[in-house]
Design an enzyme around this catalytic site. Structure first.
Site, PDB file in Angstrom:
ATOM      1  N   SER A 154     -47.592 -42.698  61.616  1.00 20.65           N
ATOM      2  CA  SER A 154     -47.150 -42.990  62.978  1.00 20.65           C
ATOM      3  C   SER A 154     -48.326 -43.031  63.941  1.00 20.65           C
ATOM      4  O   SER A 154     -49.383 -42.448  63.702  1.00 20.65           O
ATOM      5  CB  SER A 154     -46.153 -41.926  63.441  1.00 20.65           C
ATOM      6  OG  SER A 154     -46.803 -40.681  63.636  1.00 20.65           O
ATOM      7  N   VAL A 178     -49.346 -39.383  65.300  1.00 26.33           N
ATOM      8  CA  VAL A 178     -50.201 -38.609  64.394  1.00 26.33           C
ATOM      9  C   VAL A 178     -51.554 -39.297  64.239  1.00 26.33           C
ATOM     10  O   VAL A 178     -52.597 -38.636  64.136  1.00 26.33           O
ATOM     11  CB  VAL A 178     -49.515 -38.421  63.034  1.00 26.33           C
ATOM     12  CG1 VAL A 178     -50.421 -37.652  62.073  1.00 26.33           C
ATOM     13  CG2 VAL A 178     -48.189 -37.689  63.201  1.00 26.33           C
ATOM     14  N   GLY A 179     -51.553 -40.628  64.246  1.00 30.20           N
ATOM     15  CA  GLY A 179     -52.812 -41.358  64.134  1.00 30.20           C
ATOM     16  C   GLY A 179     -53.780 -41.017  65.248  1.00 30.20           C
ATOM     17  O   GLY A 179     -54.986 -40.899  65.022  1.00 30.20           O
ATOM     18  N   GLU A 220     -53.677 -47.324  59.798  1.00 31.18           N
ATOM     19  CA  GLU A 220     -52.593 -48.280  59.575  1.00 31.18           C
ATOM     20  C   GLU A 220     -51.342 -47.658  60.172  1.00 31.18           C
ATOM     21  O   GLU A 220     -50.784 -46.705  59.613  1.00 31.18           O
ATOM     22  CB  GLU A 220     -52.417 -48.570  58.083  1.00 31.18           C
ATOM     23  CG  GLU A 220     -53.519 -49.438  57.518  1.00 31.18           C
ATOM     24  CD  GLU A 220     -53.224 -49.932  56.109  1.00 31.18           C
ATOM     25  OE1 GLU A 220     -52.149 -49.584  55.576  1.00 31.18           O
ATOM     26  OE2 GLU A 220     -54.063 -50.663  55.546  1.00 31.18           O
ATOM     27  N   CYS A 261     -43.316 -50.045  57.555  1.00 31.45           N
ATOM     28  CA  CYS A 261     -44.081 -50.276  58.783  1.00 31.45           C
ATOM     29  C   CYS A 261     -44.129 -51.746  59.164  1.00 31.45           C
ATOM     30  O   CYS A 261     -44.377 -52.071  60.335  1.00 31.45           O
ATOM     31  CB  CYS A 261     -45.494 -49.708  58.639  1.00 31.45           C
ATOM     32  SG  CYS A 261     -46.460 -50.444  57.301  1.00 31.45           S
TER      33      CYS A 261
END
Length: 483
Positions: free
Chosen positions: A210, A213-214, A231, A265
């Site tokens: 997500s 969190v990225g 990604e 995704c």
């Protein structure tokens, strides 16, 4: 039986080994750094041998992978074969075939002003790579980036998601059976383990998950100046123009959206359809769902469940908010036991609804209409650039206009999802949908240091006329103007 595949069934591979404690992270890193020079100097033949071991391991554990995915997601075995096993094996096979060419020095042409020089790019290992994988495709998104890292000559630490525990343990068993920890290791555990890992000084971090969190991963990596590949995802639209073949588009959108229960995704997050084709598309999408995913005709063997109660609750909240605010339910809308949600098409959706403000990542598909193609383009441009953009239509001029006026990580024309399984294409996002590229040669480059090498063949090259003292004004003027 697995010994026949050439796997290391030794003390390094006890199936009963559970989660690694946080303090073991540093032990793994110490081992990999100690072996760094040996791993980095590996030849193309040695790297291909590693990739073949991984290939054999995935095949040997095919039944275990199916079982793990059923336990975690109720994922159909055939879908697991296609989206986890086959896709991972394809990455490995592609790298094995092309690795020698990738590793060879890549010559580049020197400009005329540097006559007498020869230049090349050498792709060298970065060192120790951390792969943080999500739960939606736990094998492919753990082992796929690992293929690129191994091909590039790196050591790898893989952190699977704790949300799919059976799959995480299966990934660990596969890796521990095929590799020494100094080459490839798996660290399992919860968020606290991931937080400890990203604080360590890796040479590259490859994260899939997500955007929220990225951002945290990127912040932690920045403290140590560690490069990151992200990604992420986003709201990937599907534009259906009036020139599209509607039955074909509907079947492809249905497959792309409701594969893995929409927990993908690159799944179409919403559909923009020309008003003149709206009713036909709704009708054909319903027919496609009845053929591909109908619980009545197929049972549940071709449908995947939501991963856990939290994500199920999120789907229910988005659905109820949209219906309460006026959205219509063309089909679906059922929330069943065992975390199954019916493939659902919502009409009359407005941009201000919650379902249009965040990535859905589930089996709810909003449908919006447009009268002119520029309206659809403006709708796409009003949000963040998505990871994927799908366009259905036959008029080349209109397709070119969509490509020219929009931004996205990937584009597929008249199909869905296929860009991910084509290893010769770079895969990744743009802006908030991520940065960096994976798959095939592009993943190899992403996890390599592109080292520039220039050789001067002349003892007294022509460029020396440009050295101080600066008395050659005419020559400098000519160089500036023409070279």
């Amino acid at each position: 039986m697995r010994r026949a595949y050439g796997l290391h069934m030794s003390a390094a591979f006890p199936a009963e080994r559970g989660r690694r404690p946080i303090e073991d992270v540093d032990h793994v890193l110490c081992e990999q750094r100690a072996a760094r020079e040996r791993v980095e100097r590996s030849s193309a033949r040695e790297r291909r041998a590693k990739l073949r071991r991984l290939h054999r391991a995935v095949l040997a554990f095919r039944d275990d992978i199916r079982t793990a995915m059923w336990e975690d997601l109720r994922k159909p075995p055939i879908e697991t074969d296609l989206t986890e096993v086959w896709a991972t094996l394809g990455e490995a096979r592609y790298a094995i075939r092309h690795l020698g060419r990738w590793m060879a020095p890549h010559p580049v042409r020197s400009r005329l002003a540097l006559a007498g020089t020869r230049s090349e790019v050498r792709y060298e290992p970065k060192g120790v790579v951390l792969v943080i994988a999500p739960w939606n495709f736990p094998f492919l998104l753990s082992l796929g980036p690992a293929v690129s890292a191994i091909a590039a000559g790196n050591s790898v630490v893989i952190k699977p998601s704790e949300t799919t525990p059976s799959s995480a343990e299966c990934v660990a068993r596969i890796v521990r059976g095929a590799f020494d920890e100094s080459e490839v290791a798996v660290v399992t555990g919860g968020p606290e383990v991931a937080q400890e890992l990203v604080r360590r000084r890796f040479d590259h971090i490859f994260f899939t998950g997500s955007a929220g969190v990225g951002r945290e991963v990127a912040k932690a990596a920045a403290e140590n100046l560690v490069p990151v590949t992200l990604e992420l995802g986003g709201k990937s639209p599907a534009i259906v123009d009036e020139s599209a073949d509607i039955p074909s588009a509907a079947r492809k959108i249905a497959w792309g959206k409701w594969l893995n229960a929409g927990q993908t995704c690159i799944a179409p997050d919403y559909v923009l359809v020309h008003a003149s084709k709206r009713d036909e598309l709704v009708r054909e999408l319903g027919a496609a769902v009845r053929t591909l995913f109908s619980a009545e005709s197929r049972g549940r063997k071709d449908r995947t469940a939501m991963v856990d109660d939290r994500h199920l609750g999120r789907m229910r909240s988005l659905y109820e908010d949209a219906v309460r605010r006026g959205a219509g339910v063309a089909f679906g809308g059922g929330f069943e036991d065992e975390r199954f949600v019916e493939p659902t098409l919502l009409t009359g959706v407005r941009p201000d609804m919650a379902i249009m403000r965040e990535e859905i990542f589930g089996p709810l598909l909003p449908l919006l209409e447009f009268d002119r193609l520029d309206e659809a383009i403006d709708a796409v441009r009003s949000g963040d650039p998505p990871l994927a953009l799908y366009v259905f239509g036959e008029r080349r001029r209109d397709l070119a206009r969509v490509l020219r006026k929009t931004a996205s990580g990937t584009v597929v024309i008249n199909d869905t999802n296929l860009q991910f399984i084509e290893p010769s294409l770079p895969f990744g996002g743009v802006g908030s949908s991520g940065f960096g590229r994976g798959h095939g040669f592009h993943g190899f480059v992403e996890l390599s240091n592109a080292r520039a090498v220039l050789r001067q063949r002349f003892r007294r090259p022509a460029t020396q006329v440009l050295y101080p003292p600066y008395t050659q004004r005419r020559i400098v003027d000519w160089v500036v103007r023409w070279l």
